[in-house]
Design an enzyme around this catalytic site. Structure first.
Site, PDB file in Angstrom:
ATOM      1  N   SER A  91     -31.276  25.651 -44.722  1.00 15.77           N
ATOM      2  CA  SER A  91     -30.363  26.603 -45.379  1.00 15.77           C
ATOM      3  C   SER A  91     -30.817  26.856 -46.819  1.00 15.77           C
ATOM      4  O   SER A  91     -31.948  27.278 -47.035  1.00 15.77           O
ATOM      5  CB  SER A  91     -28.924  26.082 -45.294  1.00 15.77           C
ATOM      6  OG  SER A  91     -28.001  27.077 -45.684  1.00 15.77           O
ATOM      7  N   HIS A 197     -24.382  31.811 -42.555  1.00 11.99           N
ATOM      8  CA  HIS A 197     -25.310  32.138 -41.478  1.00 11.99           C
ATOM      9  C   HIS A 197     -24.597  32.839 -40.326  1.00 11.99           C
ATOM     10  O   HIS A 197     -24.799  32.518 -39.156  1.00 11.99           O
ATOM     11  CB  HIS A 197     -26.047  30.874 -41.006  1.00 11.99           C
ATOM     12  CG  HIS A 197     -26.737  30.152 -42.124  1.00 11.99           C
ATOM     13  ND1 HIS A 197     -27.850  30.667 -42.749  1.00 11.99           N
ATOM     14  CD2 HIS A 197     -26.428  28.990 -42.760  1.00 11.99           C
ATOM     15  CE1 HIS A 197     -28.210  29.838 -43.717  1.00 11.99           C
ATOM     16  NE2 HIS A 197     -27.362  28.826 -43.745  1.00 11.99           N
TER      17      HIS A 197
END
Length: 304
Positions: A91, A197
């Site tokens: 991430s 996401h």
């Protein structure tokens, strides 16, 4: 062959980065991070040391403090003469990986993370994330699709392992996923600031893309494995596009780990053991910079 893995914002805790702040190379990174984030009450390094946890886990703080720890650990390794052969980041950790690969310098990384965290934190209340353990990615994707409704999406946001899947989306849809996942080993609601996401991050994409494309970048010195492709690359255009797509795209960490199975030793570069656990779970060799002895052990392995 050495791989560097950089953790993401789910690894924050009070006291993080302690020994890294005391190392001269690490301390310089924290000083630079304090300058970039001068608007944070009490200072970034102080927040790492003393919290409170409620402040640390907020998106606008979590991403900068994790990145400061990641880059401090990276600079400690650099100061000892270590360089990676391949890099990846989970991430927001992907930006630290780009720094390790030479795509970004330390200051540019800190500033891009500041933009990313502020854009994401500024979005309206856009849902959350739920971990589903014990089911395959395909099965969880089916449950997410079944649980979705108009204006209430749910998607697979992160694939951390073969049966460690995180669903991201609107809160009502996440509750439906939990209700449907009767065959899961465990379902856990995560303490995060939004549906990362997932398509619910779309409101930040244009400004994020503009910030990324305005930042000077260099071709990587070593291959990078972007989250959204899980394929090693040295193509700067591909890396840039993947970094933008990652805001709403799936983190394919399980596939990333498989790409690193030929690496002799991986190092989790930051103050975290999360990626180390995931890597060891598939039989990989991984050290963690959360342990101050990791630098010495890495040197011993490099000499052997």
């Amino acid at each position: 062959m050495i791989g560097y893995l950089f953790p993401g914002q789910g690894t924050v805790r009070v006291g993080m980065g302690g020994w890294l702040r005391r190392d001269p190379a690490g301390a310089r990174v924290f000083a630079a991070a304090d300058d970039v984030h001068a608007d944070l009450d009490g200072g970034l390094a102080e927040l790492c040391a003393r919290g409170p946890l409620e402040r640390l886990i907020s998106t606008d703080v979590a991403q900068p403090v994790v990145t400061a720890c990641n880059l401090a650990a990276l600079e400690v390794l650099r100061s000892r003469g270590h360089v990676p052969d391949i890099v990846a980041g989970h991430s927001v950790g992907e930006l630290s990986a780009l720094c390790a690969a030479g795509v970004l310098d330390v200051e540019a990384t800190l500033r891009l993370v500041a933009v990313r965290s502020r854009l994401m934190a500024a979005l309206p209340d856009v849902g959350g994330m739920t971990a589903v353990l014990g089911l395959t990615e395909q099965r969880v994707a089916e449950l997410a699709a079944e649980a979705s409704a108009p204006g209430e999406p749910a998607v697979v946001g992160l694939v951390n392992g073969p049966d460690n899947i995180v669903v991201s989306g609107a809160l009502p849809a996440l509750q439906r996923v939990a209700d449907l996942a009767v065959d899961a080993r465990k379902v856990v609601s995560l303490k995060v600031g939004g549906a990362f996401h997932s398509p619910l991050m779309a409101g930040a994409v244009d400004d994020w893309a503009a910030a990324v494309r305005a930042t000077p970048m260099r071709p990587p010195a070593v291959p990078v494995v972007p989250n959204v492709t899980a394929e090693p690359t040295t193509d700067l255009a591909e890396i840039t596009d993947a970094l933008i797509a990652q805001l709403t795209g799936r983190v394919r960490w399980a596939e990333t780990v498989l790409r690193l199975t030929d690496v002799d030793t991986c190092v989790e570069v930051g103050d975290s053991k999360v990626l180390t656990g995931l890597h060891r779970g598939v039989g990989g060799r991984c050290l963690t910079m959360a342990d101050p002895t990791a630098v010495r052990r890495l040197r011993a392995e490099s000499v052997a």
